[in-house]
Scaffold this active site. Structure first.
Site, PDB file in Angstrom:
ATOM      1  CB  VAL B  29      -0.961  -0.002   1.208  1.00 22.72           C
ATOM      2  CG1 VAL B  29      -1.754   1.300   1.243  1.00 22.72           C
ATOM      3  CG2 VAL B  29      -1.894  -1.198   1.141  1.00 22.72           C
ATOM      4  NE  ARG B  60       8.738  -4.811   9.339  1.00 21.63           N
ATOM      5  CZ  ARG B  60       7.834  -5.779   9.415  1.00 21.63           C
ATOM      6  NH1 ARG B  60       8.074  -6.875  10.108  1.00 21.63           N
ATOM      7  NH2 ARG B  60       6.683  -5.660   8.785  1.00 21.63           N
ATOM      8  N   GLY B 150     -11.580  -0.961   1.173  1.00 17.23           N
ATOM      9  CA  GLY B 150     -10.500  -0.547   0.263  1.00 17.23           C
ATOM     10  C   GLY B 150     -10.816   0.654  -0.597  1.00 17.23           C
ATOM     11  N   GLY B 203      -1.010 -16.224  -2.942  1.00 17.41           N
ATOM     12  CA  GLY B 203      -0.814 -14.932  -2.285  1.00 17.41           C
ATOM     13  C   GLY B 203      -2.110 -14.188  -2.004  1.00 17.41           C
ATOM     14  CD  GLU B 206      -1.726 -11.721   5.061  1.00 17.09           C
ATOM     15  OE1 GLU B 206      -0.553 -11.990   5.371  1.00 17.09           O
ATOM     16  OE2 GLU B 206      -2.053 -10.721   4.401  1.00 17.09           O
ATOM     17  CG  ASP B 217     -10.003  -7.765   7.495  1.00 15.68           C
ATOM     18  OD1 ASP B 217      -9.198  -6.860   7.769  1.00 15.68           O
ATOM     19  OD2 ASP B 217     -10.691  -7.779   6.451  1.00 15.68           O
ATOM     20  CE  LYS B 221     -11.381  -4.643   5.812  1.00 19.93           C
ATOM     21  NZ  LYS B 221     -11.232  -5.745   4.817  1.00 19.93           N
ATOM     22  N   GLY B 318      -5.598  -4.363  -2.079  1.00 22.97           N
ATOM     23  CA  GLY B 318      -4.635  -4.214  -3.163  1.00 22.97           C
ATOM     24  C   GLY B 318      -4.029  -2.824  -3.167  1.00 22.97           C
TER      25      GLY B 318
END
Lengths: 445, 445
Positions: B29, B60, B150, B203, B206, B217, B221, B318
C-alpha cells in the site's frame, strides 16, 4: 497545519447561525426536502452542528394542499424573488427545464451572492460550464448531487472519493423510466408501446415520455458525468443519443438467448481521438453487474486507473432519494465545503473534441427480417465477408418457407463504419424485408 | 455567505505550500501511495491546487528494492520519528496492528499536531473513539477511507453523501479473501481447506489466515461502519463473529438448490433493543445484489430512511484501490475539509447497548447428518413443532438405507433462542450423527 485548521475551524464555528434556504418548486422533490429537514433534524444536527432552515418558498399554486406546514415561511409568488430575498443564503432550484425561469433564477441567485443547489440536469447540461464559472468567480457553491442518479452520491464519489484517479471511463443506467420499461418488457414479453402505456397509467412515465424514452434525460446526466470525470466543459451536443422506442420484444428474447440483456446506457470514455459520449440501448453480458440492475434503479460504474472498477447502485428518482441528495449538498454548504462544480476549476474547463463515430470499435447485434428461401444466408455472409466483419454467432430458428423469419447475427469486434456499410448493403438484398435492426454489444464486466 | 466563503477561500489559498506527507510502512500500500502521487500528479492538481508531497518515509528495511525512487525523501529508521518530523504535516500510518508501533505513532502524531491518515482497521476497531477524540480536540483530521472496503469511498458516502438520512441498517461483503474462497468453493465444488491452501499459494490469503477466515478483519471494518452509520462509539467487542471454516462444499450445493448463495457478511442494524452487529457466513437470495458480488470484490449496502437502498461495489484491497482511498483522504486534508472521524463529534459518541442475541428474528438453514431409517423425519418434525419453529422446506435426496445421509431444512422466521433450543434437542436424537450445521438465511433485497 494544526494552527491553520484550528483557525479555519473557528471561522466555521463563527457561522453558527442557521443556513437559510429558499426553495423554488414545491412538487414531489421540494416537498421531500421540506419533509426531510423536519423529520431528520436530529440526524442533521449530529453531522452538522449548523442548522439548515427553510425560510422562503415559491411555487405555482399557493393554495394547493401539499401536506406541509408552510405557515412560518415566506411565500414568493415569483421564484425570482428568492434570488434577492434578504434572508436567503442558498437557493434550491427545483423548477426544472434548461432555460426560462430556472436559468433566470440560478443566474440571479449567483449574481446576488447566494449559493445554489439544483436537481436540474437539463440546465446543467446546457449551461453548466457558464454557471459554474459565475459561481466560482463569486466564491459560491453550485451543487447538484440530485441531478445525476438521484439518491446515489455519485458526484461526490467521482469528485472527491475517487478524485485521486485518472478516470478511464464511466457508464451507467441513468434513467429509471427506461430501465423500468425494459425490465417489464423482459419479464412479461410485451412490446414497448404496451408497457409504456401502462407505465404512464401508473405514473412511472410522463404523459410526454420523450425526454425519458428518447434518451435525452440520460444524455443530460451523462454530459455532467463526463465533465466531472474528465475535467472538461459540459458538452451535451457532443453526445450521440438514441432511446428505447425501437427495442422490440423479439430483440429482448434473442438477447436472453445469446447471454445478453438490453439496457439503455450512457457511456463516456476518453480515447486518443477525443471524448466518446453515447446514450443508446445496447446488449450487455448477463454476468455483468449492470445487467442485474433492474426496475427503477440507477447505477453508475466508474473505472479509475488506481481504484479499478467502482459500482454504485440506488434509486435514481423520487421524493426521498432526491431530497437526500439535495440536503447532502446543503450540508456541504453549511460546513463551507465548497468545491469547483465540475471537479476542475470552471475557468480551466475546455471543450474536448468528440471522438469520430465511425472509428469506434465494438461488437454488434443485427436482426434481419428475411424471406425464408435458400441463398439468403449466403448473401448475408458474403456482404459481411466483403466488409471484413467477422460473425460470432447466427440464429435462424423459426422456419417458415416463403414467409418472413428473423435471422439474428452477432459480430466480433469491428468498426461502426464497417457496420454502417454492411447495413447499407443488406438493405439492397431483395429477400431482406426491413432495414436491419442493429444494436451495439458492450462487453462490460 | 458569499463574503464568508470568499474569506475562507482566501485562507485556504493562503495554504499554497504543498501538504507534506510522511509515510510509515512501505509495503504494497505504501508503495502504491508513492506511485499514485507521482503518476497522477496532474490529475490531483486539477482537483486540488495544493500539491501533496511525500517528504519522509519509514519502513523496516531500507535496502529492499521497492521499485521506487526514495532518494529525495528523508528516511526514518524509527516510524515514531515521523510524528515529530518538522517537515511533516500528515502522517500516513500503514504499519497495521491494533496496538504497538501503529498506535504509538498515531497517538504521537496527533499529540504533535499532525493530521493522520490510516488504513488500519484493527487500530480503529479497538481505539477509534479515543483517537478521534484526541484528533478533534486538536482540530486535526483522522481519516481512514482505506480501512473499510479498500477503494470504495464508503466512509465518504455514509458520512457525507448519505448524511441526510437516518441509517437503518448497513451490511456488506467486507473481506475479499473470504469472498474469493467462497466463490472458488462454489465454482469448483472443492472444500474450504483445499481452496484456502491454493489461495495461500497464490498470495490471496495470508500464511496465518485466521484474521480473514475467522471473520475478525470483517468485524474490525463492521465496527467502524456501525459507528459512522449510527453516530455511536466504536464497539468491536459488541460484535458476534464467526468465519467461514465451517462452510462445507455440501452446504454450498444445497444453498444453490434452495435459491441461495453463501456469503460472509458483516451486518449492523439499529433495533429497539440496541445495536445488532454480526459477522458470519449466511445464505442470501440468489436474486439479491450482494449474492452477485464475487471473487475479491467488496460491497457495502446502506439503507437510509429517505434514500432507500444504496449499494457500492469495488475492490476491497490491493495497492491501487487502497492508495486511491488514502490519497482521497490526503486531498480532503489538503483542502482543509476535515470532519469528525465517525460522523458525530467524538465527544458525543456513546456506546450503545448490544441487542440481545436470542431475540433476533430470522430464518435458518439446518443440515443434519442422519442414519437413513424410518422415523427420523418424524422425530425432527416433532422437535420443531414443540419449539414452534415452522419449516419452510425440507430436502432428503440421497437414499442410503442404514447409512449417513444429509437432511436439509429451512425454517420460516423464528427467534435465535428457539433455534438454539431445537439444536440442543436434535443433538439428543440417536439417529442424528453430528451436531446440526446451522446457518442464518438473510432475506436481503
Amino acid at each position: 497545519m494544526a494552527a491553520e485548521s484550528a483557525t479555519s475551524r473557528k471561522t466555521k464555528a463563527g457561522a453558527d447561525r442557521p443556513l437559510r434556504v429558499g426553495i423554488a418548486g414545491l412538487g414531489t422533490v421540494g416537498g421531500g426536502v421540506v419533509k426531510l429537514l423536519t423529520e431528520n433534524r436530529d440526524v442533521l444536527l449530529q453531522h452538522c452542528p449548523r442548522a439548515i432552515e427553510v425560510v422562503a418558498v415559491s411555487a405555482r399554486d399557493r393554495k394547493k394542499d401539499r401536506g406541509l406546514d408552510l405557515s412560518q415561511l415566506d411565500w414568493c409568488d415569483d421564484a425570482l424573488a428568492l434570488a434577492s430575498h434578504p434572508k436567503v443564503d442558498v437557493v434550491v432550484e427545483l423548477i426544472g427545464g434548461s432555460d426560462g425561469p430556472a436559468k433566470a433564477l440560478v443566474e440571479a441567485a449567483i449574481a446576488n451572492g447566494k449559493h445554489v443547489v439544483t436537481a436540474n440536469k437539463a440546465l446543467l447540461a446546457h449551461h453548466g460550464t457558464a454557471l459554474a464559472l459565475a459561481a466560482e468567480r463569486a466564491s459560491l457553491g453550485l451543487a447538484y448531487e440530485a441531478a445525476v442518479a438521484g439518491g446515489i452520491p455519485v458526484i461526490k464519489a467521482m469528485r472527491e472519493g475517487l478524485a485521486a484517479n485518472r478516470i478511464e471511463h464511466v457508464y451507467g443506467i441513468l434513467n429509471g423510466t427506461c430501465n423500468y420499461i425494459l425490465t417489464q418488457m423482459r419479464e412479461t414479453g410485451r412490446e414497448f408501446a404496451d408497457v409504456l402505456a401502462e407505465a404512464q397509467a401508473l405514473g412511472y412515465a410522463e404523459a410526454d415520455p420523450s425526454f425519458d424514452v428518447d434518451g435525452i434525460d440520460a444524455a443530460h446526466k451523462l454530459s455532467i458525468l463526463t465533465s466531472v470525470a474528465f475535467g472538461c466543459a459540459v458538452d451535451f451536443d457532443g453526445i450521440r443519443v438514441s432511446g428505447i422506442r425501437n427495442v422490440s420484444a423479439m430483440d429482448i428474447v434473442y438477447a436472453e438467448e445469446l447471454g445478453y440483456r438490453i439496457k439503455l446506457l450512457g457511456l463516456s470514455r476518453l480515447t486518443e481521438h477525443g471524448v466518446e459520449q453515447r446514450v443508446h440501448a445496447c446488449m450487455v453480458p448477463q454476468s455483468s453487474v449492470i445487467a442485474k440492475v433492474d426496475g427503477v434503479f440507477n447505477a453508475v460504474v466508474t473505472n479509475g486507473n488506481f481504484v479499478g472498477q467502482n459500482v454504485a447502485i440506488g434509486r435514481g428518482a423520487g421524493a426521498g432519494p432526491t431530497a437526500s441528495a439535495v440536503v447532502s449538498d446543503l450540508m456541504d454548504i453549511a460546513r463551507d465545503r465548497i468545491l469547483p462544480a465540475f471537479s476542475a476549476p470552471a475557468e480551466t474547463l475546455r471543450k474536448l473534441p468528440s471522438a469520430p463515430v465511425g472509428r469506434r470499435i465494438g461488437a454488434f447485434y443485427l436482426r434481419l427480417m428475411v424471406v425464408d428461401k435458400p441463398g439468403v444466408v449466403a448473401d448475408i455472409a458474403a456482404i459481411m465477408r466483403d466488409e471484413h466483419v467477422s460473425m460470432e454467432a447466427m440464429i435462424q430458428r423459426a422456419r417458415q418457407p416463403g414467409g418472413p423469419v428473423p435471422i439474428v447475427l452477432t459480430t466480433h469486434e469491428t468498426t461502426e463504419a464497417a457496420i454502417a456499410r454492411v447495413v447499407v448493403k443488406l438493405d439492397q438484398v431483395e429477400a431482406i424485408l426491413e432495414p436491419a435492426h442493429v444494436m451495439p454489444i458492450e462487453m462490460l464486466a
